[in-house]
Design a protein around this motif. Structure first.
Motif, PDB file in Angstrom:
ATOM      1  N   LEU A 168      -3.197   5.425  17.308  1.00 50.59           N
ATOM      2  CA  LEU A 168      -2.223   4.817  17.635  1.00 50.59           C
ATOM      3  C   LEU A 168      -2.812   3.728  16.872  1.00 50.59           C
ATOM      4  N   LEU A 169      -3.756   3.274  16.022  1.00 50.66           N
ATOM      5  CA  LEU A 169      -3.607   2.456  15.140  1.00 50.66           C
ATOM      6  C   LEU A 169      -3.792   2.481  14.091  1.00 50.66           C
ATOM      7  N   ARG A 170      -4.049   4.011  13.725  1.00 43.28           N
ATOM      8  CA  ARG A 170      -4.155   4.852  12.436  1.00 43.28           C
ATOM      9  C   ARG A 170      -2.723   4.661  12.286  1.00 43.28           C
ATOM     10  N   ALA A 171      -1.154   5.119  12.910  1.00 42.48           N
ATOM     11  CA  ALA A 171      -0.374   5.029  13.078  1.00 42.48           C
ATOM     12  C   ALA A 171       0.460   4.079  11.861  1.00 42.48           C
ATOM     13  N   GLY A 172      -0.013   2.831  12.538  1.00 41.20           N
ATOM     14  CA  GLY A 172       0.145   1.672  12.121  1.00 41.20           C
ATOM     15  C   GLY A 172      -0.618   1.421  11.086  1.00 41.20           C
ATOM     16  N   GLY A 173      -1.767   1.833  10.122  1.00 39.26           N
ATOM     17  CA  GLY A 173      -2.229   1.216   9.583  1.00 39.26           C
ATOM     18  C   GLY A 173      -3.390   0.189   9.500  1.00 39.26           C
ATOM     19  N   GLN A 174      -3.635   0.214  10.622  1.00 35.29           N
ATOM     20  CA  GLN A 174      -4.917  -0.408  10.917  1.00 35.29           C
ATOM     21  C   GLN A 174      -6.306   0.533  12.058  1.00 35.29           C
ATOM     22  N   ASP A 175      -6.991   0.472  10.534  1.00 35.53           N
ATOM     23  CA  ASP A 175      -8.358   1.131  10.685  1.00 35.53           C
ATOM     24  C   ASP A 175      -9.679   0.967  12.293  1.00 35.53           C
ATOM     25  N   VAL A 176      -9.857   1.926  12.797  1.00 40.82           N
ATOM     26  CA  VAL A 176     -10.799   0.803  13.563  1.00 40.82           C
ATOM     27  C   VAL A 176     -12.054   2.246  13.919  1.00 40.82           C
ATOM     28  N   LYS A 177     -13.519   2.218  14.010  1.00 41.27           N
ATOM     29  CA  LYS A 177     -13.745   3.482  13.557  1.00 41.27           C
ATOM     30  C   LYS A 177     -14.569   3.979  14.970  1.00 41.27           C
ATOM     31  N   VAL A 178     -14.380   4.531  14.987  1.00 34.80           N
ATOM     32  CA  VAL A 178     -15.249   5.503  16.671  1.00 34.80           C
ATOM     33  C   VAL A 178     -16.069   5.855  16.538  1.00 34.80           C
ATOM     34  N   VAL A 179     -16.836   5.450  17.497  1.00 36.16           N
ATOM     35  CA  VAL A 179     -18.481   5.964  17.566  1.00 36.16           C
ATOM     36  C   VAL A 179     -18.848   6.675  18.969  1.00 36.16           C
ATOM     37  N   ALA A 180     -19.365   7.651  19.443  1.00 34.48           N
ATOM     38  CA  ALA A 180     -20.316   8.185  19.904  1.00 34.48           C
ATOM     39  C   ALA A 180     -22.015   7.974  20.789  1.00 34.48           C
ATOM     40  N   GLU A 181     -22.532   7.259  21.703  1.00 28.08           N
ATOM     41  CA  GLU A 181     -23.735   6.983  21.674  1.00 28.08           C
ATOM     42  C   GLU A 181     -24.835   7.761  21.449  1.00 28.08           C
ATOM     43  N   LEU A 182     -24.670   8.865  21.254  1.00 25.15           N
ATOM     44  CA  LEU A 182     -25.651   9.875  20.721  1.00 25.15           C
ATOM     45  C   LEU A 182     -25.755   9.708  19.253  1.00 25.15           C
ATOM     46  N   GLY A 183     -25.350   9.348  18.767  1.00 26.05           N
ATOM     47  CA  GLY A 183     -24.812   9.320  17.015  1.00 26.05           C
ATOM     48  C   GLY A 183     -24.303   9.255  15.974  1.00 26.05           C
ATOM     49  N   GLU A 189       7.412   9.627  24.491  1.00 24.29           N
ATOM     50  CA  GLU A 189       7.276  10.843  23.814  1.00 24.29           C
ATOM     51  C   GLU A 189       6.372  10.356  22.699  1.00 24.29           C
ATOM     52  N   GLU A 190       6.414   9.993  21.706  1.00 26.09           N
ATOM     53  CA  GLU A 190       5.043   9.822  20.450  1.00 26.09           C
ATOM     54  C   GLU A 190       3.940   9.226  21.376  1.00 26.09           C
ATOM     55  N   GLU A 191       3.539   8.982  22.374  1.00 27.30           N
ATOM     56  CA  GLU A 191       2.354   8.166  23.063  1.00 27.30           C
ATOM     57  C   GLU A 191       2.101   9.577  23.665  1.00 27.30           C
ATOM     58  N   LEU A 192       2.756  10.033  23.959  1.00 24.96           N
ATOM     59  CA  LEU A 192       2.321  11.836  25.263  1.00 24.96           C
ATOM     60  C   LEU A 192       2.370  13.165  23.671  1.00 24.96           C
ATOM     61  N   ALA A 193       3.025  13.000  22.816  1.00 21.64           N
ATOM     62  CA  ALA A 193       2.811  13.678  21.985  1.00 21.64           C
ATOM     63  C   ALA A 193       1.210  13.933  21.627  1.00 21.64           C
ATOM     64  N   ALA A 194       1.620  12.559  20.941  1.00 16.58           N
ATOM     65  CA  ALA A 194      -0.149  12.384  20.270  1.00 16.58           C
ATOM     66  C   ALA A 194      -1.462  12.605  21.259  1.00 16.58           C
ATOM     67  N   LEU A 195      -1.342  12.572  22.686  1.00 17.45           N
ATOM     68  CA  LEU A 195      -2.182  12.593  23.523  1.00 17.45           C
ATOM     69  C   LEU A 195      -2.005  14.490  23.971  1.00 17.45           C
ATOM     70  N   ALA A 238       6.262  16.863  16.670  1.00 17.87           N
ATOM     71  CA  ALA A 238       6.511  15.897  18.004  1.00 17.87           C
ATOM     72  C   ALA A 238       4.546  16.482  18.187  1.00 17.87           C
ATOM     73  N   THR A 239       4.199  16.981  18.868  1.00 20.24           N
ATOM     74  CA  THR A 239       3.017  17.625  19.009  1.00 20.24           C
ATOM     75  C   THR A 239       1.565  17.173  18.098  1.00 20.24           C
ATOM     76  N   ALA A 240       1.939  17.018  16.471  1.00 22.16           N
ATOM     77  CA  ALA A 240       0.751  16.571  15.809  1.00 22.16           C
ATOM     78  C   ALA A 240       0.119  15.233  15.764  1.00 22.16           C
ATOM     79  N   PRO A 241      -0.890  15.187  15.258  1.00 22.48           N
ATOM     80  CA  PRO A 241      -1.766  13.651  15.831  1.00 22.48           C
ATOM     81  C   PRO A 241      -0.329  12.802  14.288  1.00 22.48           C
ATOM     82  N   LEU A 242      -0.321  11.350  15.013  1.00 20.51           N
ATOM     83  CA  LEU A 242       0.318  11.028  14.845  1.00 20.51           C
ATOM     84  C   LEU A 242       0.209  10.039  13.014  1.00 20.51           C
TER      85      LEU A 242
END
Length: 619
Positions: free
Chosen positions: A407-422, A603-609, A341-345
């Protein structure tokens, strides 16, 4: 070409090469030259009368305020970043010039000024700052001029930023002063080229020119720009330094306990003086500072080698990263939810445990509801509009972006997460909630710097979506993170203005009548690109920049049941409750007559968080 001065220690280096009244730049690469910064404070104290520029004033940089060494600071942020972003009482009267005169910028515009200085350009051109208070009060360095290609329009020109000397902490250097660094690079080498006299550097180790020649693809700052250098082991502490074992140097992670000690001291009775006396003036030298850290602490911060074999493990020298992962696994096993229940989706087993074997997790807290609703909003925006990149500000906003990506990755959609320092295309190390942790860097698809991320991947990318926080937000979407209604300094822009100036945004902000205001006290970031504002009780949307926000969804404080269940006139009762929430928990007049019920947190959202945040930093 003369060789640089090689000094015995950081204090001798500063004493030899920095002059009272200098403009000193503290490079953010993103590791900071903290040993050199402490040396500035010890050598000069209040007699330094320095102008200091740096990307942000936080953690060890609070020594600038406590020492009195700086008369003026040029930066994009002043406050605390860990364990969460918040104002620091040292800067409550920053607008009155205490403890120093503060010139506030956004992160990208600040780096654009450095680039102009490095390239010998008379001006930088920026798409940031326009229409905000960050553009005010800078008549000598910011100029709004007619756009020669668009009659009736204006562009913003910035004078170059050219410090006298730039202080850098690197991984390794040779006797000629060539300095090797490992990405992410933050502001990169621009400040080294912009410095009028040159660079003053500390490094983990000085090697022969033959050894460094074998690493020439990692040399970021050429020796021609370097005035002097010295060895300073752990010279970026308590910030992290990524090394990739360059020249045999161990990398190290952020010392979170030390960072929290600084925050506690600054918020305590002595307003940081006890920390400053213990760790800056008390040691008297960097060598003594490192000795006081202790062998166990130094070892625990070491970044483990990616190739270390399991049979090499020694409990006596367990690193922070290793113990962190072990603790996370223990929390997962012993927590209120099962490991499944606590593993990433995205990592869930195909055959989950029987529901009867999985204890229900504790109910979502108010902050967790905010993050989950924010993640839903971000995910829906990505699905509806095809965004491919998420750039989040620090705090609940980055947690919402991270959860949305899961959540998007679990649904088969990839989006790139970036952080401003590089960092680009990273998946966060579960359990480490610090946005800029170098554990995330190791899980990135690309490592670059601020210009590439805030410039190339955000400002120049029409498919980027910003996810921002707000201390105040008004009904135009304008954001304030700079100055409170009582005049006290908050934190500043960081990269938020750059994001909001150039790309569509979702704002994540807890409900409060003092946060959702008719008009912000200070315009840090423009609101014309804000598509949605998410509170802990619902989501505000609008049809366009000129349209008012309306409450589109509503979730009551107790989200265990359908908010309209049992109501005789469900939709009308839902609208009544929603309108009451808007009136009592915000100072907005947003319409709530066509509100829909927000689905309770699953529960799924809360477990992922909670897999991302097992220690409950954002709970």
């Amino acid at each position: 070409m003369s060789r640089p001065l090689i000094a015995a220690d950081v204090d001798a280096l500063v004493r030899a090469l920095v002059r009272p009244g200098d403009h000193v730049h503290l490079a953010g690469t993103p590791s900071r030259p903290n040993a050199l910064t402490y040396a500035l404070c010890r050598v000069f104290g209040a007699d330094g009368h320095l102008t200091v520029s740096t990307t942000a004033v936080h953690s060890s940089a609070h020594a600038l305020a406590l020492s009195g060494v700086a008369d003026k600071v040029i930066a994009g942020f002043a406050g605390d970043t860990y364990p969460s972003p918040r104002p620091n009482p040292l800067y409550a009267d920053l607008d009155k010039g205490e403890p120093f005169v503060f010139e506030a910028w956004s992160l990208l515009s600040y780096v654009q000024r450095l680039i102009a200085g490095a390239q010998g350009s008379p001006y930088a051109v920026t798409g940031s700052l326009a229409g905000t208070d960050l553009a005010e009060g800078k008549p000598d360095v910011l100029h709004r001029v007619p756009d020669p290609a668009r009659p009736g329009e204006e562009i913003t020109l910035l004078s170059p930023l050219r410090p006298d000397v730039t202080l850098v902490h690197g991984v390794a250097a040779d006797e000629d002063g060539n300095i090797a660094l490992v990405p992410p690079l933050g502001e990169g080498a621009w400040a080294a080229y912009a410095a009028g006299r040159g660079v003053i550097a500390s490094v983990e180790t000085i090697v022969s020119r033959e050894e460094l020649r074998e690493l020439n693809d990692r040399v970021v700052i050429p020796g021609q720009r370097v005035l002097g250098l010295t060895e300073a082991r752990l010279g970026a502490h308590p910030q992290a330094l990524r090394t990739d074992r360059l020249a045999g140097v161990d990398g190290y992670l952020d010392d979170y306990a030390f960072l929290e000690e600084i925050v506690a001291s600054c918020h305590g009775e002595h307003r940081g003086r006890d920390w400053y006396d213990t760790w800056v003036t008390g040691p008297g030298s960097h060598e003594e500072y490192v000795r006081r850290l202790g062998a166990h602490r130094r070892t625990a911060l070491r970044i483990p080698s990616a190739t270390a074999a399991d049979d090499d493990y020694d409990a006596e020298t367990e690193t922070w990263a290793e113990s962190h992962r072990s603790e996370k696994e223990a929390v997962t096993r012993a927590g209120s939810a099962s490991a499944a229940a606590t593993a990433p989706l995205a990592a869930r087993p195909a055959e989950p445990a029987s529901p009867a074997d999985v204890p229900l997790p504790a109910p979502a807290t108010r902050l967790e509801r905010l993050i989950v609703l924010g993640a839903r909003a971000v995910a829906e925006q990505v699905r509806a509009h095809g965004y491919d990149t998420l750039l989040a500000g620090i705090g609940t906003s980055h947690m919402a972006a991270w959860l949305a990506a899961e959540l998007l990755r679990a649904g088969g959609q990839d989006v790139k997460v970036v952080a401003e320092l590089g960092m680009y295309g990273f998946s966060p190390e579960g359990g480490d909630t610090f946005l800029f942790s170098l554990l995330h860097a190791a899980r990135s698809e690309m490592l670059a710097g601020i210009p590439e991320i805030l410039g190339g991947m955000v400002a120049a990318n029409p498919r980027a979506l910003g996810v921002l926080a707000a201390a105040e937000i008004d009904e135009s979407g304008t954001i304030n993170t700079s100055r409170g209604a009582d005049g006290r300094w908050l934190t500043g822009s960081g990269g938020a203005n750059d994001i909001a100036s150039s790309t569509d945004c979702v704002v994540i902000a807890p409900s409060s009548r003092r946060r959702y205001v008719p008009e912000v006290t200070y315009r840090t970031s423009p609101g014309h690109r804000v598509r949605e504002v998410v509170s802990d009780f619902g989501r505000f949307v609008r049809d366009g920049a000129a349209s008012p926000f309306r409450l589109a969804t509503y979730l009551p404080a107790d989200d265990a049941a359908d908010p309209a269940a049992g109501a005789a006139d469900g939709p009308r009762e839902l609208s009544r409750q929603a309108a009451e929430a808007v009136a009592s928990r915000t100072s907005w007049g947003a319409d709530a007559s066509h509100v829909a019920a927000e689905k309770p947190v699953t529960e799924e959202e809360l477990a992922a968080l909670r897999a991302l945040d097992p220690q409950g930093r954002f709970r």
